[in-house]
Design an enzyme around this catalytic site. Structure first.
Site: not given
Ligand code: PRP
Ligand code: URA
Length: 209
Positions: A104, A108, A200, A203
């Site tokens: 994400r 944005t 998150d 993380d």
């Molecule tokens: C997180 C999560 C989803 C996304 C959800 O990933 O694992 O993929 O956010 O959010 P959305 O429904 O608003 O799209 P992130 O972008 O943090 O990436 P990561 O898994 O690499 O930490």
């Molecule tokens: N991605 C995450 O990992 N946590 C949230 O709450 C939203 C997006």
């Protein structure tokens, strides 16, 4: 509209509570992600087909069910979905695993695709898209768009937590996709994080940040 399955089994809810707790460390969080993913995957696979085969037990011949029908594909959305794929693959070791990289954009909150490697015969498989978090729905919708352009037809989405906003968007964009989740939380905050959520997921699974 697609069907939503909320897995409100006490074991899942208990483990989810520990995951939500900010004092739960990486090691426990990863282990709980594994366990909850297996329980969600178990439910998501409830309707996969079986057929009867002839076997002999030590006592008598019998007909007994084995998995049949379409083969399976597990598609984690990177990064956080990886932990779910590992967990579910434990009990369907013949499933192929494809990867979709999405993050994400911090400004944005829109998904940015950076990787895609899918089984070549994805159109012949029952597809399970895996991501612990359905927040705005952007990542899930983009991943499923991509899978459909590659020919996937029978798709289920499995997440640990969902926000009402993301659920509504996903159901509108992909009404054919059944959704499995352990909880529908209250809302998104100003940073598009799920409230109360668990923070998150990536993380917390990988110990980054
Ligand atoms: C997180 C999560 C989803 C996304 C959800 O990933 O694992 O993929 O956010 O959010 P959305 O429904 O608003 O799209 P992130 O972008 O943090 O990436 P990561 O898994 O690499 O930490
Ligand atoms: N991605 C995450 O990992 N946590 C949230 O709450 C939203 C997006």
């Amino acid at each position: 509209m697609s069907h939503i399955h909320i897995i409100n089994h006490p074991l899942v809810q208990h483990k989810l509570t520990i995951m939500r707790d900010k004092n739960t460390g990486t090691r426990d969080f990863r282990e709980l992600t594994h366990e909850v993913s297996q329980l969600l995957g178990y439910e998501a696979m409830r309707n996969i087909r079986t057929e009867l085969v002839d076997i002999e037990t030590p006592v008598a011949p019998t007909k007994s069910p084995v998995l049949s029908g379409r083969k399976l594909a597990l598609i984690p959305i990177l990064r956080a979905g990886l932990a779910m794929a590992d967990a579910i693959a434990d009990f369907v070791p013949n499933a192929k695993i494809g990867h979709i990289g999405m993050y994400r954009d911090p400004e944005t909150h829109l998904p940015v695709e950076y990787y895609c490697k899918l089984p070549t015969d994805i159109e012949t498989r029952d597809v399970f898209v895996l991501d612990p978090m359905l927040a705005t729905g952007g990542s899930a919708i983009a991943a499923i768009d991509l899978l459909k352009t590659r020919g996937a037809t029978n798709i289920k989405f499995v997440c640990i937590l969902a926000a009402p906003e993301g659920l509504a968007k996903l159901r509108t964009a992909h009404p054919d996709v059944e959704i499995y989740t352990a909880s529908i939380d209250e809302k998104l905050d100003d940073h598009q994080y799920i409230v109360p959520g668990l923070g998150d997921a990536g993380d917390r699974i990988f110990g980054t940040k």
